[in-house]
Design an enzyme around this catalytic site. Structure first.
Site, PDB file in Angstrom:
ATOM      1  N   ARG A 277      -0.068 -20.221 -14.019  1.00 19.44           N
ATOM      2  CA  ARG A 277       0.775 -19.194 -13.391  1.00 19.44           C
ATOM      3  C   ARG A 277       1.661 -18.528 -14.441  1.00 19.44           C
ATOM      4  O   ARG A 277       1.866 -17.323 -14.431  1.00 19.44           O
ATOM      5  CB  ARG A 277       1.622 -19.791 -12.255  1.00 19.44           C
ATOM      6  CG  ARG A 277       2.689 -18.817 -11.751  1.00 19.44           C
ATOM      7  CD  ARG A 277       3.252 -19.113 -10.372  1.00 19.44           C
ATOM      8  NE  ARG A 277       3.481 -20.509 -10.092  1.00 19.44           N
ATOM      9  CZ  ARG A 277       4.462 -21.251 -10.647  1.00 19.44           C
ATOM     10  NH1 ARG A 277       5.303 -20.722 -11.520  1.00 19.44           N
ATOM     11  NH2 ARG A 277       4.593 -22.521 -10.327  1.00 19.44           N
TER      12      ARG A 277
ATOM     13  N   TYR B 143       0.873   6.464  -1.757  1.00 22.42           N
ATOM     14  CA  TYR B 143      -0.050   5.497  -1.194  1.00 22.42           C
ATOM     15  C   TYR B 143       0.567   4.828   0.042  1.00 22.42           C
ATOM     16  O   TYR B 143       1.713   4.365  -0.012  1.00 22.42           O
ATOM     17  CB  TYR B 143      -0.394   4.454  -2.268  1.00 22.42           C
ATOM     18  CG  TYR B 143      -1.316   3.390  -1.750  1.00 22.42           C
ATOM     19  CD1 TYR B 143      -2.635   3.698  -1.425  1.00 22.42           C
ATOM     20  CD2 TYR B 143      -0.880   2.085  -1.562  1.00 22.42           C
ATOM     21  CE1 TYR B 143      -3.482   2.731  -0.929  1.00 22.42           C
ATOM     22  CE2 TYR B 143      -1.725   1.107  -1.076  1.00 22.42           C
ATOM     23  CZ  TYR B 143      -3.027   1.440  -0.753  1.00 22.42           C
ATOM     24  OH  TYR B 143      -3.854   0.491  -0.255  1.00 22.42           O
TER      25      TYR B 143
ATOM     26  N   ASP C  48       3.520   5.300 -10.745  1.00 23.06           N
ATOM     27  CA  ASP C  48       2.230   4.737 -10.333  1.00 23.06           C
ATOM     28  C   ASP C  48       1.148   5.610 -10.968  1.00 23.06           C
ATOM     29  O   ASP C  48       0.946   6.757 -10.575  1.00 23.06           O
ATOM     30  CB  ASP C  48       2.138   4.741  -8.795  1.00 23.06           C
ATOM     31  CG  ASP C  48       0.857   4.080  -8.293  1.00 23.06           C
ATOM     32  OD1 ASP C  48      -0.158   4.122  -9.018  1.00 23.06           O
ATOM     33  OD2 ASP C  48       0.869   3.525  -7.180  1.00 23.06           O
TER      34      ASP C  48
ATOM     35  N   LYS D 152      -8.743   0.125  -8.835  1.00 19.95           N
ATOM     36  CA  LYS D 152      -9.311   1.472  -8.816  1.00 19.95           C
ATOM     37  C   LYS D 152      -9.999   1.782 -10.158  1.00 19.95           C
ATOM     38  O   LYS D 152     -10.958   1.127 -10.496  1.00 19.95           O
ATOM     39  CB  LYS D 152      -8.217   2.472  -8.458  1.00 19.95           C
ATOM     40  CG  LYS D 152      -7.302   2.020  -7.287  1.00 19.95           C
ATOM     41  CD  LYS D 152      -8.024   1.916  -5.965  1.00 19.95           C
ATOM     42  CE  LYS D 152      -7.222   1.240  -4.860  1.00 19.95           C
ATOM     43  NZ  LYS D 152      -5.881   1.747  -4.621  1.00 19.95           N
TER      44      LYS D 152
HETATM   45  C1  LIG Z   1      -4.703   1.320  -3.943  1.00 21.13           C
HETATM   46  C2  LIG Z   1      -3.412   1.782  -4.427  1.00 21.13           C
HETATM   47  C3  LIG Z   1      -2.304   0.922  -4.490  1.00 21.13           C
HETATM   48  C4  LIG Z   1      -2.373  -0.503  -4.003  1.00 21.13           C
HETATM   49  O1  LIG Z   1      -3.200  -1.285  -4.791  1.00 21.13           O
HETATM   50  P1  LIG Z   1      -4.056  -2.547  -4.252  1.00 21.13           P
HETATM   51  O2  LIG Z   1      -4.799  -2.971  -5.462  1.00 21.13           O
HETATM   52  O3  LIG Z   1      -4.931  -2.035  -3.152  1.00 21.13           O
HETATM   53  O4  LIG Z   1      -3.093  -3.544  -3.751  1.00 21.13           O
HETATM   54  C5  LIG Z   1      -1.131   1.422  -5.020  1.00 21.13           C
HETATM   55  N1  LIG Z   1      -1.034   2.693  -5.440  1.00 21.13           N
HETATM   56  C6  LIG Z   1      -2.068   3.551  -5.389  1.00 21.13           C
HETATM   57  C7  LIG Z   1      -1.906   4.954  -5.887  1.00 21.13           C
HETATM   58  C8  LIG Z   1      -3.298   3.136  -4.872  1.00 21.13           C
HETATM   59  O5  LIG Z   1      -4.313   3.990  -4.817  1.00 21.13           O
END
Ligand SMILES: *Cc1c(COP(=O)(O)O)cnc(C)c1O
Length: 388
Positions: free
Chosen positions: A52, A104, A176, A201
């Site tokens: 961890r 998101y 983000d 992604k």
């Molecule tokens: C998918 C997404 C998230 C969340 O991520 P997860 O891996 O699904 O928990 C946060 N921000 C954006 C822009 C996203 O597309």
């Protein structure tokens, strides 16, 4: 890897993890599938105690993530949401954060339904409008949280300007960067403090894992985030760390192809008689086009669009053969979603409609397939939907 001559991003990516295990010379980082590590003697450590806190495979990933984002440190989590959750304890109750109003859905839900219980105050503001951002700053404001391009409406925030504004009020900026990745946009170079990714992604890129990354400019802040990562414990496991490293190697060539396909599809959709509006920041008429040219090296491969008649939506989704009707984005396989019911279903309908996430809106994540096959699939679905 850091020599005097700065390496190209593609080089860092292709060679990520190489030489990590100098003992064996393994080219691919081994998956250190171990929860714990033995100590040579009392008071001594190999540097690894418990997974961890630190696991070698995750460490190789975190080093790479820091390097590609021009960060001093980076941390890997079990999802993008885990990454965001793990930095929010940097704030206290009654602290106030300004957040992009179009973002998101899961991030919205986290602020709105989870951290609100701890009295973390949030204002949803169109961060593409700096005056609005400044108007919302109050004495409790601590940070600005920006998505650019936003999900799903592809609104563009001027990162340099927002970072300068934040600095003048002594606020932290959190970006983000999921949609563009450091291959196309480097928020830390533009003055941001923290960069977040859903690595599920583009960074992973193959729709086969869920992961998150936090990258941070300042070493002191990095230490706080390291403490939170270990205390909260939402870390990425060694198998998925390995898979993410493997995905990262081809980030550049994947994104080049995905973007090339997206440009062609956006242009095609833009001229289609059944399409009302196309949201793609690579189209010159997009309101964020100039800012994109200034702050990003590419426009990405996410396209949102509205159909003229909302009754077309279910028909198009049913008639697509090749493009999968599925949540998520950024992978080599093209996916389409219906944000108002799926990714953004947790945003109240009124708020959704107000910012433009309507029942006519579809969001397309363009993959690396042959672009003519993708256009053929869209054409058939639109024509078939119309004639039904
Ligand atoms: C998918 C997404 C998230 C969340 O991520 P997860 O891996 O699904 O928990 C946060 N921000 C954006 C822009 C996203 O597309």
């Amino acid at each position: 890897m850091r020599e005097e001559k700065e390496l190209k991003l593609d080089t860092i990516l292709a060679r990520c993890g190489v030489n990590f295990d100098s003992k064996t010379g393994a080219i691919s980082v081994p998956v250190y599938q171990s929860a714990t590590f033995s100590h040579p003697s009392k008071g001594e450590s190999t540097g690894y105690d418990y997974s961890r806190s630190l696991n070698p495979t995750r460490e190789a990933l975190e080093k790479t993530a820091a390097e590609i984002e021009n960060a001093s440190r980076a941390f890997a989590y079990s999802s993008g949401m885990a990454a965001i959750t793990s930095i929010l304890p940097l704030f206290r109750s009654n602290d106030h954060i300004i957040v992009s109003d179009d973002l998101y859905g899961g991030t919205y839900r986290l602020f709105d339904q989870v951290f609100s219980q701890f009295d973390l105050r949030v204002s949803y503001v169109p961060t593409d409008n700096l005056e609005e951002v400044e108007k919302n700053i109050n004495k409790n404001t601590r940070a600005i949280f920006v998505e650019t391009p936003t999900n799903p409406l592809m609104k563009i925030t001027d990162l340099k300007a927002v970072n300068e504004l934040a600095k003048s009020y002594d606020l932290m900026t959190i970006v983000d960067n999921t949609f563009l990745t450091p291959y196309f946009q480097k928020p830390i170079q533009l003055g941001a403090d923290i960069v977040i990714h859903s690595a599920t992604k583009y960074l992973g890129g193959h729709n086969d894992l869920v992961a998150g990354i936090v990258a941070v400019k300042d070493e002191k802040l990095g230490e706080k985030i390291e403490f939170l990562q270990n205390s909260i414990g939402a870390v990425l496991g060694p198998q998925d760390s390995w898979l993410l490293l493997r995905g990262l190697k081809t980030l550049g060539i994947r994104l080049d192809r995905q973007e090339q396909n997206a440009k062609e599809i956006a242009g095609w959709l833009d001229k289609h008689p059944l399409i009302e509006k196309v949201f793609y920041p690579g189209l010159p008429e997009h309101p964020g086009y100039e800012i994109m040219n200034k702050q990003a090296q590419g426009y990405g491969a996410m396209i949102s669009f509205t159909v003229k008649d909302r009754s077309l939506v279910p028909k198009v989704l049913n008639k697509l053969n090749l493009i999968s009707f599925a949540e998520s984005l950024g992978g080599v396989e093209s996916l389409i979603t219906f944000p108002s019911e799926q990714t953004h279903g947790d945003i109240p309908k009124e708020t959704r409609e107000k910012i433009g996430i309507t029942d006519e809106l579809l969001r397309l994540s363009v993959g690396i397939e042959g672009v003519s096959d993708l256009i053929y699939d869209l054409e058939k679905a639109l024509e078939g939907g119309k004639n039904q």
